[in-house]
Design an enzyme around this catalytic site. Structure first.
Site, short mmCIF file in Angstrom:
data_model
loop_
_atom_site.label_atom_id
_atom_site.label_comp_id
_atom_site.label_asym_id
_atom_site.label_seq_id
_atom_site.Cartn_x
_atom_site.Cartn_y
_atom_site.Cartn_z
N LYS A 128 43.92 35.60 40.33
CA LYS A 128 43.69 35.55 38.89
C LYS A 128 43.11 36.87 38.38
O LYS A 128 43.44 37.31 37.28
CB LYS A 128 42.78 34.38 38.55
CG LYS A 128 43.42 33.01 38.72
CD LYS A 128 44.71 32.88 37.90
CE LYS A 128 45.35 31.50 38.06
NZ LYS A 128 46.62 31.39 37.31
N TYR B 262 42.46 32.35 45.39
CA TYR B 262 42.82 32.04 44.00
C TYR B 262 42.15 33.01 43.03
O TYR B 262 42.79 33.53 42.12
CB TYR B 262 42.40 30.60 43.69
CG TYR B 262 42.73 30.13 42.29
CD1 TYR B 262 43.99 29.66 41.98
CD2 TYR B 262 41.77 30.16 41.29
CE1 TYR B 262 44.30 29.22 40.70
CE2 TYR B 262 42.06 29.72 40.01
CZ TYR B 262 43.32 29.25 39.72
OH TYR B 262 43.62 28.82 38.45
#
Length: 334
Positions: free
Chosen positions: A156, A152
């Site tokens: 990002k 993740y």
């Protein structure tokens, strides 16, 4: 500012669901892109109950052809897209060495390339008429990686770099198409119940935790004021970014000691929990998870940080610097 055509990816749950409902309350036509059938149906009801018009287009954002086809269908059957909001993501809660290559690839395709494909699709239609807004929903983790979320955090960080580069190109072209990014704090969304997890205990957001409706306001504000480079939501976001800028090495050590414990509750992981990495948890055999997760009792619905971010971050910088100094002093004493 009402009556726009807005596309929201990841609209079946969490922040995307709350954002869609927020646009609906303005009387906008909201096009909902997501995989889950039950979640999409629930999102349609939410938008309509709020006063908007909802159109559901089942779409896997990792499939660029499907994303491009959805955008073309909106333009042909509904009208010109005014705003495109990229929210959709998936992830794996696990130490890096416990994540398989195909799982990492899937997270990257959804959580990073899904934003790229959505942006490409929007620009194909916005650029020729020289107007439109694209909002990327990011995270404080776009600047600061934390343990157990390598996939993740990598996505990002990638979105952040991609968005900055694209913004420079649009400025060079003097385009009236704008891109902006909203960096989110910990939010009470269903992800902690449906993201693939190999943690021994129930995954949780690191407090303070905010409700989806509150952070959705920042996305709507960004859509109205897209010339700002980015917005920070939540006092924890400002403090984290400032601390990372001033003392990244110390923050690494701090998170190395506390990051595993702070991201798990004391409850053992449910072996029967769904995982939406490959198939939607809110599919035909699943349920509608809505916008809220399981942490309603611990989540807050207000925060002065949003006001500060909307007012050029003057208070953000001051608060973040003070917090970063306090964190640095605490770590230095250990």
């Amino acid at each position: 500012m009402s009556g726009r055509i807005v596309v929201v990816t990841g609209a079946s749950g969490g922040i995307g669901r709350a954002v869609a409902q927020g646009f609906g309350a303005r009387g906008d036509t909201v096009v909902l892109l997501a995989r889950g059938e039950r979640g999409l149906a629930g999102a349609v009801r939410d938008v309509q109950d709020a006063g908007g018009t909802a159109v559901a287009l089942p779409t896997d954002v990792a499939d660029h052809d499907a994303v491009f086809a959805a955008a073309a269908r909106v333009e042909q059957e509904i009208g010109p897209i005014d705003t495109w909001v990229n929210v959709a993501f998936t992830s794996v809660f696990a130490p890096f060495r416990q994540i398989e290559p195909d799982e990492y690839k899937r997270v990257t395709e959804v959580s990073y390339l899904g934003f790229v494909y959505g942006t490409m699709a929007a620009l194909r239609h916005m650029t020729p008429r020289d107007r439109g807004t694209i909002v990327q929903v990011g995270s404080a983790l776009a600047y600061r990686g934390i343990p157990l979320q390598t996939a993740y955090c990598g996505a990002k960080h990638a979105i952040q770099g991609f968005n900055e580069a694209l913004r420079c190109e649009l400025l060079h072209e003097r385009s009236n198409v704008h891109v902006t990014m909203v960096q989110m704090p910990a939010v009470n969304t269903p992800q902690f119940s449906w993201v693939l997890s190999r943690l021994p205990r129930q995954a949780q957001p690191v407090p303070p935790i905010y409700q989806p409706e509150w952070v959705a306001r920042a996305v709507l504000h960004a859509a109205d004021h897209p010339k700002r480079r980015e917005y920070w939501v939540g006092s924890s976001t400002a403090g984290t970014l400032a601390a990372n800028a001033l003392a990244p090495g110390l923050l690494d050590r701090y998170l190395g000691r506390t990051g595993y414990r702070s991201q798990q509750t004391g409850t053992a992981t449910d072996g029967e929990r769904p995982a939406n990495l490959w198939d939607p948890a809110d599919g035909p055999d699943g349920k509608d998870y809505g916008s809220h997760g399981i942490f309603d009792k611990r989540a807050v619905a207000t925060d002065p940080q949003l006001w500060a971010s909307q007012h050029h971050g003057v208070l953000v910088g001051l608060a973040g610097a003070v917090l970063a100094g306090a964190v640095g002093l605490r770590l230095a004493r250990r």
